[in-house]
Design a protein around this motif. Structure first.
Motif, mmCIF file in Angstrom:
data_model
loop_
_atom_site.group_PDB
_atom_site.id
_atom_site.type_symbol
_atom_site.label_atom_id
_atom_site.label_comp_id
_atom_site.label_asym_id
_atom_site.label_seq_id
_atom_site.Cartn_x
_atom_site.Cartn_y
_atom_site.Cartn_z
ATOM 1 N N VAL A 186 49.072 15.919 -6.236
ATOM 2 C CA VAL A 186 49.038 15.620 -4.793
ATOM 3 C C VAL A 186 49.289 16.891 -3.989
ATOM 4 N N VAL A 187 50.280 17.676 -4.404
ATOM 5 C CA VAL A 187 50.574 18.928 -3.695
ATOM 6 C C VAL A 187 49.375 19.868 -3.757
ATOM 7 N N ALA A 188 48.704 19.927 -4.898
ATOM 8 C CA ALA A 188 47.507 20.772 -5.016
ATOM 9 C C ALA A 188 46.410 20.291 -4.092
ATOM 10 N N SER A 189 46.262 18.975 -3.940
ATOM 11 C CA SER A 189 45.236 18.458 -3.026
ATOM 12 C C SER A 189 45.592 18.779 -1.575
ATOM 13 N N PHE A 190 46.889 18.701 -1.227
ATOM 14 C CA PHE A 190 47.318 19.087 0.116
ATOM 15 C C PHE A 190 46.989 20.554 0.386
ATOM 16 N N LYS A 191 47.332 21.408 -0.568
ATOM 17 C CA LYS A 191 47.083 22.845 -0.390
ATOM 18 C C LYS A 191 45.593 23.125 -0.234
ATOM 19 N N LEU A 192 44.775 22.508 -1.092
ATOM 20 C CA LEU A 192 43.335 22.745 -1.013
ATOM 21 C C LEU A 192 42.766 22.229 0.305
ATOM 22 N N THR A 193 43.148 21.020 0.697
ATOM 23 C CA THR A 193 42.609 20.439 1.927
ATOM 24 C C THR A 193 43.010 21.255 3.145
ATOM 25 N N PRO A 243 41.088 17.035 -10.722
ATOM 26 C CA PRO A 243 42.467 16.862 -10.243
ATOM 27 C C PRO A 243 43.294 18.131 -10.414
ATOM 28 N N GLY A 244 43.976 18.484 -9.352
ATOM 29 C CA GLY A 244 44.826 19.669 -9.371
ATOM 30 C C GLY A 244 44.094 20.966 -9.149
ATOM 31 N N ILE A 245 42.762 20.939 -9.116
ATOM 32 C CA ILE A 245 41.988 22.173 -8.961
ATOM 33 C C ILE A 245 41.060 22.090 -7.753
ATOM 34 N N SER A 246 40.190 21.098 -7.739
ATOM 35 C CA SER A 246 39.201 21.001 -6.660
ATOM 36 C C SER A 246 39.110 19.580 -6.103
ATOM 37 N N LEU A 254 39.806 12.240 -1.260
ATOM 38 C CA LEU A 254 39.322 11.734 -2.542
ATOM 39 C C LEU A 254 40.481 11.212 -3.384
ATOM 40 N N LEU A 255 41.621 11.869 -3.338
ATOM 41 C CA LEU A 255 42.787 11.418 -4.083
ATOM 42 C C LEU A 255 43.260 10.052 -3.588
ATOM 43 N N ILE A 256 43.187 9.842 -2.273
ATOM 44 C CA ILE A 256 43.561 8.538 -1.719
ATOM 45 C C ILE A 256 42.620 7.454 -2.231
ATOM 46 N N VAL A 257 41.326 7.743 -2.238
ATOM 47 C CA VAL A 257 40.353 6.771 -2.756
ATOM 48 C C VAL A 257 40.612 6.495 -4.236
ATOM 49 N N THR A 258 40.947 7.520 -4.985
ATOM 50 C CA THR A 258 41.243 7.337 -6.410
ATOM 51 C C THR A 258 42.456 6.438 -6.599
ATOM 52 N N LYS A 259 43.475 6.625 -5.787
ATOM 53 C CA LYS A 259 44.658 5.767 -5.860
ATOM 54 C C LYS A 259 44.294 4.319 -5.546
ATOM 55 N N SER A 280 60.657 3.124 -2.283
ATOM 56 C CA SER A 280 61.953 3.718 -1.936
ATOM 57 C C SER A 280 61.750 5.184 -1.576
ATOM 58 N N TRP A 281 62.777 5.790 -0.988
ATOM 59 C CA TRP A 281 62.639 7.190 -0.591
ATOM 60 C C TRP A 281 62.375 8.086 -1.799
ATOM 61 N N SER A 282 63.032 7.801 -2.901
ATOM 62 C CA SER A 282 62.812 8.616 -4.099
ATOM 63 C C SER A 282 61.396 8.436 -4.638
ATOM 64 N N GLU A 283 60.884 7.207 -4.598
ATOM 65 C CA GLU A 283 59.507 6.969 -5.045
ATOM 66 C C GLU A 283 58.498 7.622 -4.107
ATOM 67 N N PHE A 284 58.777 7.523 -2.825
ATOM 68 C CA PHE A 284 57.888 8.171 -1.846
ATOM 69 C C PHE A 284 57.863 9.681 -2.059
ATOM 70 N N TRP A 285 59.037 10.260 -2.218
ATOM 71 C CA TRP A 285 59.114 11.710 -2.410
ATOM 72 C C TRP A 285 58.458 12.125 -3.725
ATOM 73 N N GLN A 286 58.636 11.330 -4.759
ATOM 74 C CA GLN A 286 58.016 11.634 -6.039
ATOM 75 C C GLN A 286 56.491 11.562 -5.942
ATOM 76 N N THR A 287 56.003 10.617 -5.130
ATOM 77 C CA THR A 287 54.550 10.474 -4.980
ATOM 78 C C THR A 287 53.944 11.663 -4.267
ATOM 79 N N ILE A 288 54.534 12.070 -3.154
ATOM 80 C CA ILE A 288 53.919 13.131 -2.351
ATOM 81 C C ILE A 288 54.217 14.525 -2.900
#
Length: 323
Positions: free
Chosen positions: A77-84, A269-272, A277-282, A64-72
């Motif tokens: 996840v936000v930390a991985s986006f920022k780092l990447t 997670p959340g640092i480096s 890699l997060l996608i593979v972990t999921k 659902s939209w709420s689940e999608f938004w909660q996931t991203i």
């Protein structure tokens, strides 16, 4: 019937410039078997590109939209986006400067071994990413050749002193400023991304510099312009479309890099932890919907980059066509 009428009946008028002549009896085919090749092309693109992407989008719609938004918007996840994105942007910026410099030297400055170094630029294309990651991780360890360069230098000087009959002449940390222990750090991620992205800038700018007419430079020089003015006002505007395209390609390559980064990153997670890699972990956790949701965000980013690259290429073609 006049002679002109006979000529017009036997020989149709010449088509306008830039348009193909099409016989009224049969259509013109540039490629033999065009329907077959067109069908194969559409099947190939659908099987390898469209269907997998559609499957990913379909999998994402299970949320659902709420689940999608909660996931991203999860902090990890936000930390991985920022780092990447940050590491990719820094690596692309560095490659933009030094890639242009390397391309200029390889094209305009003859020197011994130029062909060897020119071929060396393609090494990131041919080298397996895992090999690159292991190599850089080993080099930048605390006791690696580069990570512990200062300590190795101190040990070497003390060895020479001992060979000459003297004791230890320098402490082990005398050259601490020459140590670069970047393995398992975010700086190491940037270094690896610079390595994999450099060829994109060099190989994009090289052909433009090679085809550049130097008479424009001589004309500017005869008008009293200095070297920096000639480069800034004459040369760079012409190579800018190719340079910015190479920059975008290097950035796009960096945001999807996985094999080489995981060996040198700390993967915390959340640092480096990078987004691939997060996608593979999921996926390893059987959270396929969450993995596809994160991948969808990266897909949108890649699509935006694709649009930017195509727009720049069209601008470049229109610029040269109007010149």
């Amino acid at each position: 019937m006049t002679g002109n009428a006979v000529t017009e009946d036997r020989f149709p008028p010449r088509p306008p410039a830039g348009k193909l002549f099409r016989s009224p009896s049969r259509p013109s085919r540039l490629i033999p078997g065009l329907p077959l090749t067109l069908g194969y092309t559409l099947f190939y693109l659908s099987a390898l590109v469209l269907i997998p992407l559609a499957g990913m989008v379909f999998k994402t719609t299970q949320l659902s939209w709420s689940e999608f938004w909660q996931t991203i918007t999860d902090p990890i996840v936000v930390a991985s986006f920022k780092l990447t994105l940050t590491a990719s942007a820094i690596a692309a910026a560095v490659n933009g400067v030094f890639g242009l410099l390397v391309a200029w030297v390889l094209v305009r400055e003859p020197f011994p071994g130029r062909r060897f170094f020119d071929a060396l630029i393609d090494l990131p294309f041919a080298l397996p990413t895992a090999v690159a990651g292991i190599t850089f991780s080993s080099l930048f360890l605390a006791n690696g050749w580069i990570g512990g360069l200062g300590r190795h230098l101190a040990d070497f000087l003390n060895w020479l002193a001992g060979f000459a009959g003297y004791g230890e002449i320098v402490p082990a940390d005398a050259f601490w400023w020459l140590n670069f222990p970047y393995s398992n750090t975010n700086t190491g991620i940037v270094i690896v991304l610079i390595f994999v992205g450099l060829p994109f800038v060099v190989r994009t700018v090289q052909p433009v510099l090679r085809d550049w007419d130097t008479e424009n430079e001589h004309a500017a020089l005869s008008l009293g312009a200095n070297s920096w003015t000639i480069f800034r006002r004459v040369i760079f505007p012409e190579i800018f479309p190719a340079w910015i395209s190479g920059l975008a390609l290097a950035f796009a390559r960096a945001i999807g890099e996985y094999g080489s980064v995981i060996f040198i990153a700390g993967n915390m997670p959340g640092i480096s932890e990078i987004t691939p890699l997060l996608i593979v972990t999921k996926l390893e956790q059987y959270d396929y919907a969450g993995a596809t949701a994160i991948a969808a965000v990266m897909l949108v980013a890649a699509f935006i980059l694709l649009v930017v690259i195509n727009t720049l290429q069209k601008w470049r073609r229109a610029r040269f066509a109007g010149a």
